[in-house]
Every structure is written in C-alpha cells, then in structure tokens.
Design a protein around this motif. Sequence first.
Motif, PDB file in Angstrom:
ATOM      1  N   VAL A  65       6.931  10.335  -2.937  1.00  0.00           N
ATOM      2  CA  VAL A  65       5.678   9.801  -3.479  1.00  0.00           C
ATOM      3  C   VAL A  65       5.510   8.391  -2.952  1.00  0.00           C
ATOM      4  O   VAL A  65       6.435   7.575  -3.022  1.00  0.00           O
ATOM      5  CB  VAL A  65       5.692   9.789  -5.015  1.00  0.00           C
ATOM      6  CG1 VAL A  65       4.405   9.164  -5.560  1.00  0.00           C
ATOM      7  CG2 VAL A  65       5.868  11.201  -5.552  1.00  0.00           C
ATOM      8  N   GLU A  66       4.321   8.114  -2.447  1.00  0.00           N
ATOM      9  CA  GLU A  66       4.038   6.820  -1.810  1.00  0.00           C
ATOM     10  C   GLU A  66       2.775   6.236  -2.449  1.00  0.00           C
ATOM     11  O   GLU A  66       1.708   6.841  -2.406  1.00  0.00           O
ATOM     12  CB  GLU A  66       3.838   7.043  -0.318  1.00  0.00           C
ATOM     13  CG  GLU A  66       3.339   5.862   0.466  1.00  0.00           C
ATOM     14  CD  GLU A  66       3.069   6.240   1.916  1.00  0.00           C
ATOM     15  OE1 GLU A  66       4.050   6.497   2.631  1.00  0.00           O
ATOM     16  OE2 GLU A  66       1.886   6.322   2.305  1.00  0.00           O
ATOM     17  N   ILE A  67       2.917   5.058  -3.055  1.00  0.00           N
ATOM     18  CA  ILE A  67       1.790   4.354  -3.658  1.00  0.00           C
ATOM     19  C   ILE A  67       1.665   3.024  -2.932  1.00  0.00           C
ATOM     20  O   ILE A  67       2.502   2.128  -3.102  1.00  0.00           O
ATOM     21  CB  ILE A  67       1.993   4.106  -5.159  1.00  0.00           C
ATOM     22  CG1 ILE A  67       2.492   5.369  -5.868  1.00  0.00           C
ATOM     23  CG2 ILE A  67       0.711   3.568  -5.787  1.00  0.00           C
ATOM     24  CD1 ILE A  67       1.525   6.521  -5.869  1.00  0.00           C
ATOM     25  N   LYS A  68       0.629   2.878  -2.111  1.00  0.00           N
ATOM     26  CA  LYS A  68       0.467   1.675  -1.309  1.00  0.00           C
ATOM     27  C   LYS A  68      -0.898   1.032  -1.558  1.00  0.00           C
ATOM     28  O   LYS A  68      -1.863   1.706  -1.938  1.00  0.00           O
ATOM     29  CB  LYS A  68       0.585   2.007   0.185  1.00  0.00           C
ATOM     30  CG  LYS A  68       1.990   2.312   0.663  1.00  0.00           C
ATOM     31  CD  LYS A  68       1.996   2.517   2.167  1.00  0.00           C
ATOM     32  CE  LYS A  68       3.385   2.735   2.724  1.00  0.00           C
ATOM     33  NZ  LYS A  68       3.361   2.912   4.200  1.00  0.00           N
ATOM     34  N   ALA A  69      -0.951  -0.260  -1.299  1.00  0.00           N
ATOM     35  CA  ALA A  69      -2.214  -0.996  -1.398  1.00  0.00           C
ATOM     36  C   ALA A  69      -2.231  -2.084  -0.338  1.00  0.00           C
ATOM     37  O   ALA A  69      -1.188  -2.641   0.024  1.00  0.00           O
ATOM     38  CB  ALA A  69      -2.376  -1.607  -2.788  1.00  0.00           C
TER      39      ALA A  69
END
Length: 236
Positions: A65-69
């Motif tokens: 799972v990858e949560i990027k901003a």
Amino acid sequence: MSPQGTGEKSKPIVINKYGQDSLPVINGNGMTGEGVVRLYNQSFWEINNLEITNNAATQGDRRGVEIKASDFGLVQHIYLKNLHIHHIKGSEGHGNTEKRTAGIYFATVNDTITLTRFDDILVEGCEIHHIYNQGIVTNNEAGMGDYPGTGSFHNKKFTNLRIRKNSIHHISKNAMIIRLCDSTCVIEYNVCYETALSETALTGKPVDPSRRHGNTMFSRSCNGTVFQFNDGYLNR
C-alpha cells in the motif's frame, strides 16, 4: 489499484469486502514502480479487509500500500484496517531506494511549492509479512533529516498517527521506520518478530550478509512520539 477522488471530513470514501467470505485479493503480479494499492494527493479514505500481494522472481521497486502526496497541502484521514499484506518483493538494502520498498508506505514526495504533510493516519489490525525491505514506513522524500527544533520539522511532521494492534513478521529489514512524528503520534500493541532477515532466511537463496542488518522498530526525527505495549523479538 489506484482509486480516484477525495472524500469529505464526515463522509470518507470506504473500500471494504462484502459479507463474511475470505478477503478479496489484490495481486500486483510482479508490477514495479508503485504500490499495488495506491493513493496520491487524496484525503478521507478508509481501506479495509483486503489481501494484498506482489511477489516476483527478482527484487524490485515494489510496495503493498502506497500513500503519497506532492505539493498538495494537508493529507487527512487515511485509515488502513485489517489488511493482509504479504510477499511484497521489494529491494533488500540500506539505500533510500531500498528503504522505500515496503508493505505500507506513507511519503511526501515534494513540498517545495506547497507545504505537504499528513494528519489523522491510522494503521490498525493488519498482518504484514514476508516483505522486502520494510514493514511500515513514514517518510518525507524531500527531506527526512529535519530534526525537531528546526523550522522545517513542523512543516513536514506527521500528526495524529496511530499504528496499533498489527502483526509484522518475516521482514528483510525493519518492521517499522517511523520518521518525522510528534507527540500526537502513538505506536502501540504491535507484535513484531523475525526481522532483519536475509534473503537466505526468506527464500533459501544466499545473499551478501552486509545487506542484512536492521531493527525491529526504528525512529528518526521524532519528538515525543510514544511507543508503548509493543512486543519485538527474534530480530536477526
């Protein structure tokens, strides 16, 4: 899987399974360059009860799972609950590239135009195992070395992060790397074991032992973050 859109403060977007059957499987089938499940510049999401995997014959740039901003502002309310993340064939090693391969990865990619950071993050009840290189990671790729007391720390810090009641095991390096968190963040009731394993231990194939060392839990650039009631053992 890259679902789009942003929820609202009182109405997050929810991904979940139907009924009492086994978890739906999201398989990356060896894909590289991004997470199997990924959000980018999005807030107010809850992702629950999925099985996520991305195995391959060789190591590569992989995340569960990858949560990027990037140049976004404040990312809020990302909840990951009861996920089974396993056999993510990232890259074993100690460089920044390898440290960005993980079971769950939160990161600010860039914040030079718009200050960007995370608030109200929950990882709860997940089982994460057989992962290269890390279990759970928080990061700012634009500058993870901004220590508390410097002006930039407050612009980059994670707030209201809770990582709790997870089982993390058979990890090639660290079960967790927690960076840039303040006193509103709590890591508790996690069980972590069989960490800092070489590829030999994970797959039976020989590997350079210099790529092996790691910690059960590792923190950097944090201020007042609470680690409590965690079990860690069999760090190799």
